[in-house]
Design an enzyme around this catalytic site. Structure first.
Site, PDB file in Angstrom:
ATOM      1  N   GLU A 166       2.856 -11.895 -19.820  1.00 54.80           N
ATOM      2  CA  GLU A 166       3.199 -11.562 -18.322  1.00 54.80           C
ATOM      3  C   GLU A 166       3.284 -13.156 -17.571  1.00 54.80           C
ATOM      4  O   GLU A 166       4.457 -12.853 -16.107  1.00 54.80           O
ATOM      5  CB  GLU A 166       2.863 -11.157 -17.005  1.00 54.80           C
ATOM      6  CG  GLU A 166       1.389 -11.040 -16.206  1.00 54.80           C
ATOM      7  CD  GLU A 166       0.623  -9.502 -15.074  1.00 54.80           C
ATOM      8  OE1 GLU A 166       1.371  -9.612 -15.021  1.00 54.80           O
ATOM      9  OE2 GLU A 166      -0.314 -10.607 -15.392  1.00 54.80           O
ATOM     10  N   CYS A 198       3.068  -2.324 -19.969  1.00 52.89           N
ATOM     11  CA  CYS A 198       3.052  -1.297 -18.775  1.00 52.89           C
ATOM     12  C   CYS A 198       3.987  -1.550 -17.648  1.00 52.89           C
ATOM     13  O   CYS A 198       3.357  -1.467 -16.753  1.00 52.89           O
ATOM     14  CB  CYS A 198       1.534  -1.580 -17.892  1.00 52.89           C
ATOM     15  SG  CYS A 198       1.333  -3.280 -17.711  1.00 52.89           S
ATOM     16  N   ASP A 212       6.016  -9.555 -13.231  1.00 50.48           N
ATOM     17  CA  ASP A 212       6.437 -10.241 -13.150  1.00 50.48           C
ATOM     18  C   ASP A 212       6.852 -11.160 -14.613  1.00 50.48           C
ATOM     19  O   ASP A 212       7.403 -12.134 -14.170  1.00 50.48           O
ATOM     20  CB  ASP A 212       4.382 -10.482 -13.613  1.00 50.48           C
ATOM     21  CG  ASP A 212       3.779 -10.422 -11.933  1.00 50.48           C
ATOM     22  OD1 ASP A 212       4.699 -10.691 -11.420  1.00 50.48           O
ATOM     23  OD2 ASP A 212       2.973  -9.804 -11.809  1.00 50.48           O
ATOM     24  N   HIS A 249       0.841  -0.845  -0.259  1.00 46.38           N
ATOM     25  CA  HIS A 249      -0.218   0.718  -0.146  1.00 46.38           C
ATOM     26  C   HIS A 249       0.782   1.965   0.102  1.00 46.38           C
ATOM     27  O   HIS A 249       0.552   1.971  -0.469  1.00 46.38           O
ATOM     28  CB  HIS A 249      -1.130   0.064   1.538  1.00 46.38           C
ATOM     29  CG  HIS A 249      -2.001  -0.285   1.025  1.00 46.38           C
ATOM     30  ND1 HIS A 249      -3.346  -0.233   2.131  1.00 46.38           N
ATOM     31  CD2 HIS A 249      -3.131   0.817  -0.217  1.00 46.38           C
ATOM     32  CE1 HIS A 249      -4.275   0.347   1.773  1.00 46.38           C
ATOM     33  NE2 HIS A 249      -3.901   0.701   0.723  1.00 46.38           N
TER      34      HIS A 249
HETATM   35  C1  PEP Z   1       3.414  -6.488 -14.155  1.00 51.53           C
HETATM   36  O1  PEP Z   1       4.169  -7.825 -13.883  1.00 51.53           O
HETATM   37  O2  PEP Z   1       4.359  -5.849 -15.272  1.00 51.53           O
HETATM   38  C2  PEP Z   1       2.057  -5.369 -14.046  1.00 51.53           C
HETATM   39  C3  PEP Z   1       2.749  -4.287 -14.790  1.00 51.53           C
HETATM   40  O3  PEP Z   1       1.839  -5.979 -13.240  1.00 51.53           O
HETATM   41  P1  PEP Z   1       1.517  -5.203 -11.392  1.00 51.53           P
HETATM   42  O4  PEP Z   1       3.561  -5.451 -11.617  1.00 51.53           O
HETATM   43  O5  PEP Z   1       1.133  -4.573 -10.657  1.00 51.53           O
HETATM   44  O6  PEP Z   1       2.137  -7.177 -11.319  1.00 51.53           O
HETATM   45 MG    MG Z   2       2.197  -8.481 -12.481  1.00 48.06          MG
END
Ligand code: PEP
Ligand code: MG
Length: 766
Positions: free
Chosen positions: A607, A678, A631, A365
């Site tokens: 991912e 992303c 990920d 958080h």
């Molecule tokens: C990622 O895994 O790169 C992603 C953008 O999702 P999160 O960081 O929320 O797992």
């Molecule tokens: Mg992710």
């Protein structure tokens, strides 16, 4: 044997200082092994010599005075070979060197084992005996196990020790600093004074601090003590009719524990010696609790709980009092065992420059909030002796996930310079806000942002975001005490969609599991990152998935800028199942009379490694792909993205990651579907050049990185970027790739974007 090992480690763990820890080690190991001598030599990082630091059986007067070169004598041999040396007669070994004054002449048998922590030899643990005999296999195994377990404790105690020894005048310290690593939670660098936030009334988490107003501290303590006595009396009076005389006597025991002449006097003495009241109380209470816990008699042992309870009550009163009086410095680095979002509110925003949480990850958080607020943050700093840092000056390097304690003047100057450069750079970059992101030869690459909170919206728009590439819907879910209803979700999503309209907002369906646990939906698993996470959870709970997608579609009415994205897809059936549910929502809502317009585009996150190799098949089924490189890197390299102990293996530029990213881009192109990314990599200026060359259509990142990436992309020609990519894809090592990107940026006058290891920039840091 196991019990004995555990016992020694526990005692060493509880030691107050490195010296005490070493003393416990030599005494206990000697007793456990029944030898005549046990000694510890520790490597001094400044001189690289092995210093005689503790002994039981040899001449204690030589402690701290005698040292050996790193390869000198048998101790040096153990350290350089990094393996045990076991001899029946040490003096016959060619490496033997008689150390004068230490008194080891009578001892023939020698067993030395290295103490190694994270590949670094911290020192050598030695046992010796007069009798000529080889220590047997079980002795050797015991000492090796002991040393492996103690290494972490010694490393921790060394950090603590170096703070105590060297922090006397931090800014003037000529020595190098001590560094502790964690996980970068929010980028940026900061210098500030630590304010420790202790969890409410935890005797074991009270920071050590001196006071310059002993009278006031003494007064606070007396008031707190009296307040608890009154509480005890009140409880006793309330329960008077329900308890028999024997039970009532318990309250008299409590009052006597709190008596001025016993614990009260001990705490008062420590305050008079200069400790602040909370620290003095914690020290005395822990001592008494330990004492009770070690008693033979079970009745007395159980009294430890009472003592702890009373101590905790006094501490609560002191904390309330201290909170009212707390004065913050101009540049506060808030530090805590586990920082929570609400703790951020304790410090005025203009004073808060950095955050360090001993526990937690980049997905906690507080890290999410820190990114939204642009506060450099370090998470998972597990080796940080945070209770000893109150008021100390520290440096946070949120890029590299490092905190520097006891910083040298040189290091401080270097970072102050860097902070100034960053401020000047972001001023400079402000002018880019309204210009398009395109390469110098006019190739457009829209830059999107990752959001989760409403607080992200203003700052994202202010930095020129062209859309949202990832709205992490789990963030508002994390803030609740139950699943938000469909209508509550609709309102939340509407706010995001409206704020960015007509720019696209990519809403990811709930991605919980892994390290993202909802307080009201706990998932207990041995291997959470390979378990029930992301789409796997929501397909098993279609009611959650359906409510969420319905809320998104309803929020989109009249706006039309929604895109839906599915996390953690690992096979085609999952995707099909999710697409069917999305379609069902769409049809049902139409039937219910909602004016939805066109069905929103649906995309898949790539991912999981399996999705890389099935990217074409996935792309055929959806409207877009988006790589979750955080990920994807974790799964490709089998390195937990939130584990500070393996953070040095988490290589964002690993050749395997680069290959995978290229495959996804090409697969998307082959199917005529746009491809985005992303993960954090998209926010790295050097990597953004590679991603542009690979053909990524949009990059989505945290808003802090956006202006830098825009500047980098606007400074390069696409052909140059493609040439760089061709060079990079044949490289075998992450470091080579990082070097090539750095050189590319520097040649174009963007050395300020090169993620230098700041340690290199300032020379070796001990
Ligand atoms: C990622 O895994 O790169 C992603 C953008 O999702 P999160 O960081 O929320 O797992
Ligand atoms: Mg992710």
């Amino acid at each position: 044997m196991l019990e004995m090992l555990r016992n020694i480690v526990q005692r060493v763990n509880a030691a107050e200082s490195l010296e005490e820890a070493l003393k416990i080690i030599v005494t206990r190991v000697r007793d456990a092994m029944g030898t005549q001598v046990c000694s510890v030599y520790l490597r001094d990082p400044a001189t690289n010599r092995l210093v005689f630091r503790a002994t039981e059986g040899l001449n204690k007067n030589q402690i701290g005075l005698l040292s050996l070169a790193h390869n000198e004598g048998l101790v040096g041999l153990v350290a350089t070979r990094e393996e045990p040396v076991n001899l029946d007669n040490a003096s016959e070994h060619p490496h033997f060197q008689l150390l004068s004054g230490i008194g080891e002449e009578p001892f023939h048998a020698f067993l030395g084992v290295p103490i190694i922590h994270h590949k670094i030899v911290l020192g050598v643990l030695v046992v010796q005996q007069a009798q000529r005999r080889r220590f047997d296999e079980s002795d050797e195994a015991f000492l090796v196990t002991m040393s492996a377990q103690l290494a972490g404790v010694i490393a921790h105690a060394q950090v603590t020790g170096s703070i105590q020894e060297e922090y006397t005048d931090a800014t003037a310290s000529p020595q190098g600093s001590t560094r502790v690593t964690g996980i970068g939670g929010s980028p940026g660098v900061a210098v500030g004074q630590v304010a420790v936030v202790s969890p409410v009334a935890d005797l074991y988490a009270v920071p050590k601090k001196q006071t310059n107003d002993r009278r006031a501290e003494l007064r606070s303590f007396k008031q707190a003590l009296e307040a608890v006595r009154n509480d005890v009396r009140a409880v006793a009076a309330n329960l008077a009719d329900q308890l028999n005389a024997e039970d009532r006597a318990l309250f008299d025991v409590y009052l006597s524990i709190l008596d001025d002449s016993t614990i009260g006097a001990e705490v008062a003495a420590l305050i008079k010696a200069g400790n602040w009241a909370q620290g003095a109380l914690s020290q005395v209470m822990i001592e008494h609790i330990r004492h009770f816990e070690q008693m033979e008699h079970s009745y007395l042992r159980e009294r430890a709980v009472d003592v702890k309870d009373l101590g905790t009550r006094v501490l609560s009163y002191l904390q309330v009092d201290a909170h009212d009086k707390r004065d913050y410095s101009d540049r506060v680095v808030l530090v805590g065992e586990e920082l929570t979002a609400s703790m951020l509110g304790e410090v005025p925003r203009e004073n808060l420059v950095g955050l360090i949480s001993v526990r937690g990850s980049g997905n906690s958080h507080v890290a999410i909030l820190a990114r939204a607020m642009g506060i450099p943050t370090l998470m998972g700093a597990v080796d940080l002796p945070y209770t000893r840092l109150e008021g100390k000056t520290v440096i946070i390097d949120g890029y590299n996930g490092v905190v520097h304690l006891n910083p040298s003047t040189m290091l401080l100057e270097r970072f102050e310079e860097l902070i100034e450069q960053e401020a000047a750079l972001s001023k400079d970059l402000e002018s880019l806000r309204d210009v398009d992101c395109e390469t110098a030869d006019g190739h457009r690459i829209p830059l999107f942002v990752n959001t989760g909170l409403m607080a992200d919206v203003a700052i994202s728009l202010d930095r020129g975001a062209e859309g949202v590439g990832l709205y992490r819907t789990e963030v508002p879910f994390l803030m609740q005490e139950r699943f938000p209803s469909e209508e509550e979700q609709r309102q939340l999503y509407r706010q995001q969609l409206e704020a960015f309209a007509p720019k696209a907002v990519t809403m990811r369906t709930l991605d919980i599991g892994g390290d993202k646990a909802l307080p009201y939906f706990p998932i207990e698993e041995a291997n959470p990152f390979l378990g029930w996470r992301g789409l796997r959870v929501t397909l098993d709970h279609p009611e959650i998935f359906l409510a969420q997608v319905r809320a998104m579609m309803k929020a989109n009415v009249g706006l039309g800028n929604l895109r839906i994205m599915l996390p953690m897809v690992s096979n085609m059936s999952e995707l099909q199942e999710a697409l069917d549910l999305v379609e069902r929502c769409y049809q049902e809502l139409l039937q219910e009379g909602h004016e939805l317009g066109e069905r929103p585009p649906v995309g898949v996150m790539v991912e999981v490694p399996a999705a890389v190799y099935q990217a074409r098949a996935l792309a055929r089924k959806v409207d877009f792909l988006s790589v979750g490189s955080n990920d994807l890197t974790q799964y490709l390299l089998a390195v937990d993205r939130n584990n500070a102990r393996v953070a040095d293996l988490y290589h964002a530029y690993h050749p395997a990651v680069i290959q995978a990213l290229r495959i996804v881009a090409e697969s998307g192109k082959a199917e005529g579907k746009p491809v985005s990314i992303c993960g954090e990599l998209a926010g790295d200026p050097g990597a953004s050049v590679l991603l542009a060359a690979m053909g990524y259509d949009t990059l989505s990142m945290n808003s802090i990185s956006l202006p830098k990436v825009k500047k980098a992309l606007r400074s390069v020609l696409l052909d140059d970027a493609r040439n760089l990519l061709e060079e990079v894809v044949v490289m075998d090592h992450s470091e080579q790739i990082q070097g090539a990107l750095g050189a590319f940026l520097s040649e174009r006058g963007m050395q300020q974007f090169v993620p230098v290891s700041l340690d290199e920039a300032v020379g070796p840091i001990s």
